[in-house]
Each structure stands twice: as structure tokens, then as C-alpha cells.
Design a protein around this motif. Structure first.
Motif, PDB file in Angstrom:
ATOM      1  N   ARG A  74       0.824  -1.213   0.000  1.00 54.92           N
ATOM      2  CA  ARG A  74       0.000   0.000   0.000  1.00 54.92           C
ATOM      3  C   ARG A  74       0.859   1.265   0.000  1.00 54.92           C
ATOM      4  O   ARG A  74       0.633   2.185  -0.789  1.00 54.92           O
ATOM      5  CB  ARG A  74      -0.927  -0.026   1.215  1.00 54.92           C
ATOM      6  CG  ARG A  74      -1.818   1.206   1.376  1.00 54.92           C
ATOM      7  CD  ARG A  74      -2.539   1.158   2.713  1.00 54.92           C
ATOM      8  NE  ARG A  74      -3.291   2.371   2.982  1.00 54.92           N
ATOM      9  CZ  ARG A  74      -4.584   2.520   2.776  1.00 54.92           C
ATOM     10  NH1 ARG A  74      -5.298   1.508   2.294  1.00 54.92           N
ATOM     11  NH2 ARG A  74      -5.208   3.657   3.054  1.00 54.92           N
ATOM     12  N   THR A 132      -7.983  10.620   1.334  1.00 56.18           N
ATOM     13  CA  THR A 132      -7.480   9.270   1.566  1.00 56.18           C
ATOM     14  C   THR A 132      -8.130   8.326   0.571  1.00 56.18           C
ATOM     15  O   THR A 132      -9.165   8.648  -0.020  1.00 56.18           O
ATOM     16  CB  THR A 132      -7.792   8.801   2.994  1.00 56.18           C
ATOM     17  OG1 THR A 132      -9.216   8.680   3.148  1.00 56.18           O
ATOM     18  CG2 THR A 132      -7.238   9.770   4.026  1.00 56.18           C
ATOM     19  N   GLU A 134      -9.700   5.655   1.205  1.00 52.81           N
ATOM     20  CA  GLU A 134     -11.001   5.239   1.718  1.00 52.81           C
ATOM     21  C   GLU A 134     -12.055   6.339   1.568  1.00 52.81           C
ATOM     22  O   GLU A 134     -13.211   6.068   1.228  1.00 52.81           O
ATOM     23  CB  GLU A 134     -10.876   4.828   3.189  1.00 52.81           C
ATOM     24  CG  GLU A 134     -10.077   3.559   3.414  1.00 52.81           C
ATOM     25  CD  GLU A 134      -8.582   3.718   3.213  1.00 52.81           C
ATOM     26  OE1 GLU A 134      -7.922   2.761   2.777  1.00 52.81           O
ATOM     27  OE2 GLU A 134      -8.064   4.827   3.503  1.00 52.81           O
ATOM     28  N   ALA A 153      -9.429   1.321   6.314  1.00 49.98           N
ATOM     29  CA  ALA A 153      -8.188   0.700   5.847  1.00 49.98           C
ATOM     30  C   ALA A 153      -8.187  -0.796   6.130  1.00 49.98           C
ATOM     31  O   ALA A 153      -7.515  -1.560   5.429  1.00 49.98           O
ATOM     32  CB  ALA A 153      -6.992   1.365   6.524  1.00 49.98           C
ATOM     33  N   HIS A 156      -9.073  -3.007   3.237  1.00 52.32           N
ATOM     34  CA  HIS A 156      -8.161  -3.047   2.085  1.00 52.32           C
ATOM     35  C   HIS A 156      -7.563  -4.442   1.910  1.00 52.32           C
ATOM     36  O   HIS A 156      -7.057  -5.040   2.858  1.00 52.32           O
ATOM     37  CB  HIS A 156      -7.044  -2.026   2.278  1.00 52.32           C
ATOM     38  CG  HIS A 156      -6.058  -1.982   1.153  1.00 52.32           C
ATOM     39  ND1 HIS A 156      -4.845  -2.637   1.199  1.00 52.32           N
ATOM     40  CD2 HIS A 156      -6.114  -1.379  -0.059  1.00 52.32           C
ATOM     41  CE1 HIS A 156      -4.191  -2.425   0.079  1.00 52.32           C
ATOM     42  NE2 HIS A 156      -4.934  -1.661  -0.703  1.00 52.32           N
TER      43      HIS A 156
END
Length: 284
Positions: A74, A132, A134, A153, A156
Motif C-alpha cells: 500500500r 485518503t 477510503e 483501511a 483493504h
């Protein structure tokens, strides 16, 4: 550690994977596999084959930051200079409902028919310099689904380079999420997507559920997997089905095998339609 190879080949589970690039670290020589894969008969697969993420031992995770599919950590993905980013999510829920009162549906997974005629997951482009990942994904979901769905997160799953065959894939990194919801929440998403979503009928032609069952004639999951998907959406779906135990490896292998046969019949039908169209074209 299994021996790695850059040899070309095919994925033994999914028709959605492309041959790996040079230096791929997730493409293996079957003679060096030294752990149980359960359903996999090593005598029936090619010399080299792809192992889905859900079936790689956790001890390998450090060695797979750059895989055949272009997977990235990430932080590495966000640090990519000049890259564009897109986030998508698989929303799913458990259900006790049955088709025709006898075929267990088990799980509801939402996908969508896109404006380009391809199947994909809800989501879209985000700008990490302004929001972000998200927050950007939640914004896209509000536009496409008509409801606010918080994404964290923790949802993810992976970040990777978009397949080279994807439209507008140049310098595009895709971030994939999975979020489990309650059945009533999923149904509310479906209702809102068709009635209040700003993108309904435009960028999104409609929401669809993934049929996870297999009927006597082979219909169901096999037919669904034979459709055309955007980018790596099909491989994301297959990997998630295994990762979250939504379909057994044996059932999935059977569905994918039948899906390949459907592809053959589809090609024949398209060829016949092309011939008919050519005849009609010459008449005018």
C-alpha cells in the motif's frame, strides 16, 4: 522457498489472469511446491502455474511485493510518482434464502454492469493528494450506489498495477477492498442504486448479484464467470471467493472449467452471428 520462474503459462484456477511479466515472483515450477494445496493435482497442471493469493503460505508475504499481477504494498503504491489511483470494493453478505426454495444462495455479492458493457466492482478514480483512498472510495460509492458506505483501511485487500489490457490502464494503480454487511444493508444498497444514485443509467447500468451456486445444467457461477470483466475484476472476485471461503476450491474449479467450455460455445455463436451479419450487409 519455492523456486521462482519467469516462464509463460496459465493460471490453474482463473481465466482472468494474464501471463506474468519477466521476473514474476508468484509463478511457480510445480516440481518445487512443498506444501499441501488440497484440491490441486500437480499432475494435471502445466509445468508452471499461478497460485491465487488466498492459497499462498503467509510466510511468503514478504517476498511478494512485486508479483506477476503487479501487486504492490500500500505504501509503495501511494508513493508512486505520476500514477493515477482507482479504488473498488466487493460488498457482500450472508443469506439463508434459497433459489426456487431448494438451491441455497448462501452469500450475496454485489457487482455492476458498467457503461462500457463490462462487469466490475463499485468504485472509481480517487486523488490521494486530496483525500485518503477510503474517503475517495466512499465518495465514489455515494455517487454510484446512492448511499454512504464507510470504508476503512481494514477493508483493504490489495493494491496493484492495472493489467496492460485494461482501457486507460497507463500508470493506473487499483486498490481493492472487501466489506461484509448485513443482508438488509445489501438490499438497501440495491434499492438506492436503482432509485437515487446519481450515476444510475449513466456510468452504472445496474447492480448484479454473483450467483455462487451451480445448477444441474451447469448454469450459475460458471456462466457468470464467462462474461467479460473490466481489468482484473474477475481475478479479484475469484481470489475473494477463496480467501473468504464463500465457495469451496472444488466448486470453483468445477465452475471455471465449465466456464471455459461456455467461452468456446460463445465464440462459435459469435462467429455464426458475424457470418449472418456479413450476408445481410452485402444485401444492402
Amino acid at each position: 522457498m519455492p523456486k521462482t520462474s519467469s516462464a509463460q503459462g496459465r493460471d490453474f484456477l482463473s481465466t482472468g489472469y494474464s501471463p506474468p511479466a519477466e521476473g514474476a515472483k508468484a509463478f511457480f515450477d510445480k516440481s518445487h511446491i512443498n506444501f499441501p494445496l488440497g484440491f490441486l493435482d500437480l499432475h494435471s497442471v502445466p509445468e508452471y502455474f499461478w497460485i491465487p493469493a488466498a492459497y499462498r503460505p503467509s510466510s511468503w508475504s514478504v517476498d511478494f511485493s512485486e508479483m506477476a499481477s503487479g501487486q504492490l504494498a500500500r505504501a509503495e503504491a501511494l508513493a508512486c510518482s505520476g500514477c493515477r489511483h482507482a479504488c473498488h470494493v466487493m460488498l457482500y453478505a450472508d443469506t439463508k434464502t434459497q433459489l426456487f426454495g431448494r438451491i441455497p444462495i448462501k452469500h450475496i455479492i454485489l457487482m455492476q454492469m458498467r457503461f462500457d458493457g463490462l462487469l466490475g466492482f463499485p468504485g472509481g478514480l480517487v486523488n490521494p493528494s486530496k483525500e485518503t483512498l477510503e474517503a475517495g472510495l466512499s465518495r465514489e460509492l455515494s455517487e454510484e450506489l446512492g448511499v454512504a458506505i464507510p470504508i476503512s483501511a481494514e477493508n483493504h485487500m490489495e493494491s496493484c498495477h492495472a493489467p496492460a489490457s485494461s482501457p486507460s490502464s497507463s500508470h493506473l494503480i487499483t486498490h481493492f477492498y472487501v466489506k461484509k454487511m448485513e443482508e438488509e444493508q445489501i438490499m438497501e444498497v440495491e434499492r438506492a442504486a436503482a432509485s437515487t444514485a446519481a450515476d444510475h443509467g449513466l456510468e452504472v447500468l445496474g447492480m448484479v448479484r454473483v450467483p455462487l451456486y451451480t445448477m444441474k445444467g451447469g448454469g450459475g457461477l460458471a456462466s457468470f464467470l464467462s462474461h467479460s470483466f473490466i481489468g482484473n475484476a474477475r481475478s479479484q472476485l475469484v481470489d475473494s471467493l477463496l480467501r473468504f471461503n464463500l465457495v469451496s476450491p472444488k466448486e470453483l474449479h468445477k465452475a471455471l472449467t465449465h466456464s471455459l467450455k461456455i467461452h468456446t460455445h460463445t465464440a462459435e455463436d459469435l462467429q455464426a452471428a458475424l457470418v449472418l451479419t456479413e450476408v445481410k450487409r452485402k444485401q444492402f
